[in-house]
Design an enzyme around this catalytic site. Structure first.
Site, short mmCIF file in Angstrom:
data_model
loop_
_atom_site.label_atom_id
_atom_site.label_comp_id
_atom_site.label_asym_id
_atom_site.label_seq_id
_atom_site.Cartn_x
_atom_site.Cartn_y
_atom_site.Cartn_z
N ARG A 1 7.43 6.26 -4.52
CA ARG A 1 7.97 6.93 -3.32
C ARG A 1 7.43 6.21 -2.08
O ARG A 1 6.38 5.59 -2.11
CB ARG A 1 7.57 8.41 -3.29
CG ARG A 1 6.10 8.65 -3.09
CD ARG A 1 5.72 10.13 -3.10
NE ARG A 1 4.29 10.29 -2.97
CZ ARG A 1 3.42 10.21 -3.98
NH1 ARG A 1 3.88 9.96 -5.20
NH2 ARG A 1 2.13 10.36 -3.79
N SER B 1 0.82 -1.22 0.00
CA SER B 1 0.00 0.00 0.00
C SER B 1 0.85 1.27 0.00
O SER B 1 0.74 2.13 0.88
CB SER B 1 -0.96 -0.03 1.19
OG SER B 1 -1.79 -1.14 1.11
N ASP C 1 -4.93 -2.51 -1.46
CA ASP C 1 -6.02 -3.00 -0.62
C ASP C 1 -7.39 -2.85 -1.28
O ASP C 1 -8.28 -3.67 -1.05
CB ASP C 1 -5.99 -2.33 0.76
CG ASP C 1 -6.00 -0.81 0.69
OD1 ASP C 1 -5.96 -0.25 -0.43
OD2 ASP C 1 -6.02 -0.17 1.75
#
Length: 492
Positions: A189, A174, A227
């Site tokens: 990032r 995630s 998710d």
């Protein structure tokens, strides 16, 4: 002498009366100012149906633009490479690794095929030492793989890998990733306190795979997912009518099933299913039709990502309590709402969390005792009147209602894009939206308002065919299910 005393008594009484009147007038003035702030908030947060339909139209337009090109919209509309959603016929043992913050989870599920469903499941949760969050890629993934190895070693007879087969893993990651296939993606990032420079730009599946090999584990990463996509997969596993998934938790996102031919920026081969799951990243949606207030503009300006994630900042759990705090702070500063001084704790950003806001909003006691205790324990505000506590509840209601109604408008935007916001002749097809996230699950007033608003927007006839369903643990079980569905497609 007596006359003087009597005169002094009269003058004293008159002075006391004048002070009382001044206090009353001042109090009325302050209360009036507080009510003016409340009225302005209510007006600025208003979400009449006509406005919500404009928001839904804008969402649909942005979806089209995001599918046309990589830089066409604030909505990223990311291609997930998930073109085989679970059908319920998957069999065997599958693992999932869910890395989304300072903890990660490892789980395994034994799937029993068409009639067996999920026969068994186990999981463990592990915290990541803070020094590993800023170390090197190899050290972090070695730590994760070692814990994964320990978990695999605890397999018992309830979980069985067919002889000669590799264990397969769905990896929920995630963090922002540019996905390049169903089982590869480069880290854009780090967020959430991670800062490991040598992982940025690297394929996170390759990094995990190398660590798994260093552990001597016989395991293959079959699917890299987020998710929201996992929630969609989990919903589809038990219900073939699931067309989209929405997460409403600390953050928010949506994913849905698109026709591959309706994705101009997709240049790869068409899958057998002819479908592709799109990760919208809808938290970044922006529109001039969004009802924004001075509190939202200030919150955004002071955030770590000004100008980004505007939709998320007005509908998700990370921010709702903070918006309420900002309104209360303005009332304290301009209307002495909690007395002559502004309570120091009220000036602390994010001190009022959305679960506390929810508890106050749901307070059904006659004296609003939950509100009283939350104000006292969190903000150190004592001796509040019932009138003040009622205003606090109303602020919670205004902020939550706006968020819930805008969430419903976002869902309507997806239905519009898919042409499912109206009824076609002979079309009795049920369309299910899988929902997950703590905000949706635990903030009852919010979720009730969302569902009522969606029914209001689509009308009675269409609403009979649109179902909202809670789909739990997409980031875990959903990833394992995607490992299963893509295992079959890879082996087939």
């Amino acid at each position: 002498m007596r006359k003087v005393v009597v005169g002094a008594t009269v003058i004293g009484a008159a002075t006391a009366c004048a002070v009382a009147v001044q206090r009353y007038v001042r109090k009325c003035g302050r209360w009036g100012r507080a009510m003016a702030i409340l009225k302005e908030l209510e007006e600025k947060c208003a979400t009449p149906a006509w406005k919500l339909k404009l928001v839904a139209d804008a969402m649909s337009v942005e979806m089209h633009a995001g599918l046309a090109s990589e830089s066409g919209s604030k909505l990223k509309m990311l291609i997930t490479y998930v073109d085989n959603l679970p059908t319920g016929s998957e069999e065997g043992l599958y693992y999932a690794l869910d890395l989304g913050g300072t903890n990660f989870r490892v789980l395994r599920v034994q799937l029993g095929g068409k009639d067996g469903g999920i026969i068994n499941q186990e999981f463990t949760e592990v915290s990541i030492p803070s020094n590993l969050m800023v170390g090197t890629s190899e050290v972090l993934f070695d730590y994760i793989a070692a814990e994964l190895g320990k978990f695999v070693a605890q397999e018992n007879q309830d979980f069985q890998v067919p002889p000669g087969s590799k264990r397969e893993l769905g990896f929920t990651f995630s963090f922002p990733v540019m996905q390049t296939s169903i089982a590869s993606g480069n880290l854009i990032r780090w967020t959430k306190g991670f800062n490991i420079d040598d992982t940025v730009g690297q394929d996170v599946v390759a990094e995990l795979t190398k660590a798994i090999e260093r552990q001597g584990l016989d395991m293959r990463v079959t699917a890299l997912v987020n998710d929201t996509v996992g929630t969609l997969a989990g919903g589809r596993y038990t219900n073939s009518n699931v067309i989209a998934a929405v997460i409403l938790g600390t953050g928010t996102n949506a994913a849905y099933v698109e026709r591959a031919q309706a994705i101009p920026k997709w240049h790869g081969p068409l899958s057998n299913s002819g479908e592709m799951v799109i990760n919208m990243e809808w938290g970044n949606f922006q529109s001039s039709h969004l009802p924004l207030t001075q509190y939202d503009y200030a919150l955004d300006a002071e955030s770590l990502n000004p100008g980004e994630q505007i939709f998320e900042k007005i509908i998700s759990g990370m921010y709702l309590g903070e918006i309420v705090r900002r309104v209360l702070c303005k009332m304290a500063e301009e209307a002495c709402f909690f007395g002559d001084n502004v309570p120091p704790k009220l000036k602390v950003p994010f001190i009022l969390r959305t679960p506390d806001m929810s508890a106050m909003h749901h307070d059904s006691s006659v004296d609003l005792n939950v509100v009283r205790s939350k104000l006292k324990n969190i903000l150190e505000i004592s001796d509040t009147s019932l009138e003040v506590r009622k205003v606090v509840v109303e602020i919670c209601n205004i902020v939550a209602t706006r968020g819930a109604r805008l969430s419903a408008a976002g869902i309507l935007g997806i239905l519009k894009k898919l042409g499912k916001d109206t009824i076609s002749d002979g079309d009795g097809q049920k369309n299910v939206i899988a929902m997950d996230g703590g905000l949706y699950e635990h903030y009852t007033e919010y979720s009730k308002c969302l569902e009522n608003t969606l029914n209001e927007l689509i009308g009675e006839d269409v609403s009979e065919n649109i179902i909202i369903e809670h789909s739990n643990d997409g980031s875990g079980i959903g990833a394992a299910l995607l490992a299963a569905s893509h295992s079959q497609s890879l082996d087939g």
